[in-house]
Design a protein around this motif. Structure first.
Motif, short mmCIF file in Angstrom:
data_model
loop_
_atom_site.label_atom_id
_atom_site.label_comp_id
_atom_site.label_asym_id
_atom_site.label_seq_id
_atom_site.Cartn_x
_atom_site.Cartn_y
_atom_site.Cartn_z
N ASN A 175 -7.57 -37.90 -54.74
CA ASN A 175 -6.30 -37.83 -55.45
C ASN A 175 -5.54 -39.14 -55.37
O ASN A 175 -4.89 -39.56 -56.32
N GLN A 176 -5.63 -39.79 -54.20
CA GLN A 176 -4.97 -41.09 -54.06
C GLN A 176 -5.57 -42.10 -55.02
O GLN A 176 -4.85 -42.90 -55.62
N VAL A 177 -6.89 -42.05 -55.14
CA VAL A 177 -7.56 -42.98 -56.08
C VAL A 177 -7.07 -42.71 -57.49
O VAL A 177 -6.73 -43.62 -58.24
N ARG A 178 -6.97 -41.44 -57.87
CA ARG A 178 -6.51 -41.09 -59.22
C ARG A 178 -5.07 -41.54 -59.45
O ARG A 178 -4.73 -42.10 -60.49
N ASN A 179 -4.23 -41.30 -58.45
CA ASN A 179 -2.83 -41.74 -58.55
C ASN A 179 -2.76 -43.24 -58.72
O ASN A 179 -2.00 -43.74 -59.56
N ALA A 180 -3.53 -43.95 -57.92
CA ALA A 180 -3.51 -45.41 -57.97
C ALA A 180 -3.96 -45.88 -59.35
O ALA A 180 -3.42 -46.83 -59.90
N TRP A 181 -4.95 -45.20 -59.91
CA TRP A 181 -5.43 -45.59 -61.23
C TRP A 181 -4.34 -45.38 -62.28
O TRP A 181 -4.13 -46.23 -63.16
N SER A 182 -3.61 -44.28 -62.18
CA SER A 182 -2.58 -44.04 -63.19
C SER A 182 -1.47 -45.09 -63.08
O SER A 182 -0.88 -45.49 -64.08
N GLN A 183 -1.25 -45.58 -61.87
CA GLN A 183 -0.25 -46.65 -61.69
C GLN A 183 -0.71 -47.93 -62.41
O GLN A 183 0.09 -48.59 -63.07
N ILE A 184 -2.00 -48.25 -62.30
CA ILE A 184 -2.52 -49.42 -63.03
C ILE A 184 -2.30 -49.23 -64.52
O ILE A 184 -1.85 -50.13 -65.22
N ASP A 185 -2.59 -48.02 -64.97
CA ASP A 185 -2.47 -47.71 -66.38
C ASP A 185 -1.04 -47.94 -66.88
O ASP A 185 -0.82 -48.53 -67.93
N VAL A 186 -0.07 -47.48 -66.09
CA VAL A 186 1.34 -47.65 -66.45
C VAL A 186 1.66 -49.13 -66.64
O VAL A 186 2.27 -49.54 -67.62
N GLN A 187 1.20 -49.96 -65.68
CA GLN A 187 1.52 -51.38 -65.72
C GLN A 187 0.82 -52.08 -66.87
O GLN A 187 1.38 -52.96 -67.51
N LEU A 188 -0.44 -51.67 -67.15
CA LEU A 188 -1.15 -52.30 -68.26
C LEU A 188 -0.45 -51.98 -69.58
O LEU A 188 -0.28 -52.84 -70.44
N LYS A 189 0.00 -50.73 -69.73
CA LYS A 189 0.73 -50.33 -70.94
C LYS A 189 2.00 -51.15 -71.08
O LYS A 189 2.35 -51.59 -72.16
N ARG A 190 2.67 -51.33 -69.96
CA ARG A 190 3.92 -52.11 -69.98
C ARG A 190 3.63 -53.53 -70.48
O ARG A 190 4.39 -54.08 -71.26
N ARG A 191 2.52 -54.09 -70.02
CA ARG A 191 2.18 -55.43 -70.46
C ARG A 191 1.88 -55.44 -71.96
O ARG A 191 2.33 -56.33 -72.67
#
Lengths: 183, 419
Positions: free
Chosen positions: A29-45
């Motif tokens: 679950n931590q891995v999944r959470n961490a991945w969604s955080q990357i996703d958020v930042q990539l979208k922001r970029r």
């Protein structure tokens, strides 16, 4: 008498297996959470880039190619699906952006533009955030993969089909080709 | 990271348990000294000790953060006020895996420093001084914020507050003991010895020693933990930013500044361990028994000793290289990836001290709701909310400017808000 001992052994074993299983679930679950955080930042970029290109256009009349390559890389990155594809496309986008930052040095008017400056801080920070979320994600993946491979958790992982996660590496050939210049 | 947090929580629980038993022991010793024959008195004092303890714990848990921030004269800011600082805090939350972004506060003082408060990560806040923002470059500021986020993430802000409160309760009990010995307790306790009973005399001496030494011991234990937590927060900061040199040079700048300071900073004893360096202490080569922080030079040397990697192991190795056999981390904290290489300094991190000072001043004016009026001669006039005139003359060229109505309204609103 014997069956009591057997019962105790079985109970201890069960508790042990459950705790290993729960540990694996928590890590996954931590891995999944961490991945969604990357996703958020990539979208922001991705959201910031059209703004940047728009602001730069007025000043950089001779750099149409550079700006177009950013727009194209952004579109490709937005279409990417799997971890590997995303990493590759984002690597290309990163490469296009670092090229852009190099040529910005030739446009002092653009560098003095207030709008551009605040956009630049946002982009720098977003890039840092991409980097930090990637770093955190990779640390979590490393932990999960270590658990899945090492004894005794590998038995539980095999039993319940825990799969190793993929690292997120932004190293693309394009990025590597960009020369490092210090000012 | 989560391994470390859990290991830390376990140790903290131990610390609180040990301090709690000392507290109860002191309560018992006092009761025993006042009335050796009567166990009811001892029980009564144990209850008094526990009541004082729980009362103080509850008081600190009910909004202690707000009070601490207020005594430090910290003011909350939003992202629009200081985008870079806010971004840095967000970056470090991501790097540390902290799920909620703490509130960000600034303190208007030229002394560079920073601290974190918050019994729960959801209620946490990070405060930095304007001097810190002006003097450090982006990398250094990022590392200082990382250190503070590490305090929040490792739950130091929670446990050091609880431990501090417990030590406070022990000290109060010690005082209580001395008072009661001075007023009337003495006669009875000397009569209680009744001569010849050697065992009772030994117990009596032990009890006296306990009542005297326990507050000192508790304090030493507390400070030792505080120092260890500082090392640990440094190690975590390096791991989050992957740039230990940033923290080393930040500490260098901050402590260099602290050495020049003439008057002591206004801050409370409880808050002192939460700062990046202790604002109450002078720069010293060596940390004493009662220092909240390790010697800054020592922290810098450990950080500069991490050359190959930014991982916790690398910090542990650098620490051992400097201190011999001692270690800061237990093996359970080190259960994680080893491949954490140090990154390069970011380019353009340094915006120039002059510019940074100006930006910080602008930030303060924004937080204080100043109005900005530009004159044709290039002068920018910053009007505080206290300014209630309708016109202003440019101090440079003397032109008179009537204030636009919306500016007058904004200033009036700011005046109202302040009252």
């Amino acid at each position: 008498m014997e069956w009591i001992i057997v019962l105790i052994v079985v109970a201890v074993l069960a508790v042990w297996i459950i705790s290993m299983y729960n540990g694996l679930v928590r890590l996954r679950n931590q891995v999944r959470n961490a991945w969604s955080q990357i996703d958020v930042q990539l979208k922001r970029r991705h959201d910031l880039i059209p703004n940047l290109v728009e602001t730069a256009k007025g000043y950089m009349t001779h750099e149409r190619e550079t700006l177009e390559s950013i727009t194209k890389a952004r579109a490709a990155a937005m279409d990417a699906k799997s971890v590997g594809d995303t990493a590759k496309a984002e690597g290309q986008l990163q490469g296009a952006l670092s090229k852009f930052y190099l040529v910005v040095e030739n446009y002092p008017d653009l560098k003095a533009n207030q709008n551009f400056l605040s956009l630049q801080e946002e982009l720098t920070s977003t890039e840092n955030k991409v980097g930090f979320s990637r770093q955190f994600y990779n640390d979590q993946v490393m932990q999960l993969n270590n658990r899945i491979e090492s004894v005794p958790t590998n038995i539980v992982a095999g039993l319940f089909r825990f799969e190793k996660s993929e690292f997120f590496e932004l190293q693309s050939p394009a990025e590597r080709a960009v020369p490092k210049v210090s000012f | 990271m989560f391994e470390l947090i859990r290991a830390n929580k376990r140790k903290s629980a131990w610390l609180i348990a040990v301090l709690g038993s000392i507290l109860i022991g002191v309560g018992y010793a006092i009761g025993f000294l006042l009335a050796p024959e009567d166990p009811a008195v001892s029980a009564l004092f144990v209850i008094i000790a526990v009541v004082i303890w729980i009362g103080m714990l509850l008081a600190s848990m009910a909004g202690g953060e707000k009070i601490l921030l207020k005594t430090a004269k910290a003011r909350e800011i939003q992202k629009a006020d200081a985008p870079q600082l806010y971004n840095i805090v967000e970056e470090m939350c991501i790097a540390s895996g902290l799920s909620t972004v703490p509130k960000v506060y600034i303190i208007d003082t030229p002394d560079p420093n920073a601290f974190a408060v918050g019994l729960k990560p959801e209620r946490a806040a990070v405060a930095v001084t304007t001097g810190l923002m002006a003097k450090l470059n982006r990398d250094e500021l990022q590392n200082v914020v990382a250190h503070e986020i590490a305090h929040i993430n490792n739950r130091d802000t929670l446990f050091m507050t609880l431990a501090g409160v417990t030590v406070g309760a022990i000290i109060i009990l010690g005082e209580l003991f001395w008072r009661s010995m001075l007023f009337g307790g003495r006669g009875r306790s000397s009569g209680g010895g009744r001569g010849g009973n050697q065992g009772a005399a030994v117990v009596m001496i032990v009890a006296v020693l306990m009542a005297i030494l326990a507050p000192i011991l508790a304090r030493m234990l507390y400070f030792a933990c505080s120092r260890r937590r500082e090392y640990l927060a440094d190690a975590c900061a390096a791991q989050y930013t992957r740039y230990p040199e940033g923290l080393a040079s930040a500490l260098d700048k901050i402590s260099g500044q602290a050495a020049q300071r003439t008057k002591k900073a206004e801050t409370s004893q409880v808050l002192a361990p939460m700062y990046i360096i202790n604002p109450l202490a002078a720069r010293s080569r060596k940390a004493g028994w009662f220092s909240t922080h390790p010697a800054t030079d020592d922290r810098i040397r450990v950080l500069r000793g991490m050359t190959s990697s930014a991982s916790l192991e690398a910090y542990e190795q650098a620490y051992r290289a400097l201190h011999g056999k001692e270690s800061v981390m237990t093996p359970s904290m080190l259960k994680q990836s080893k491949d954490q290489s140090v990154r390069d300094a970011s380019k353009d991190a340094d915006a120039g001290t002059q510019r940074q000072w100006r930006e910080v001043q602008d930030l303060l004016h924004k937080v204080d709701q100043y109005a900005v009026l530009a004159c044709a001669c290039g002068m920018k006039m910053k009007l505080p909310p206290e300014y209630d005139q309708e016109k202003v003359a440019c101090p440079k060229c003397g032109r008179a400017h009537p204030l636009p109505p919306e500016m007058l309204a904004a200033l009036a609103a700011a005046r109202m808000g302040r009252k």
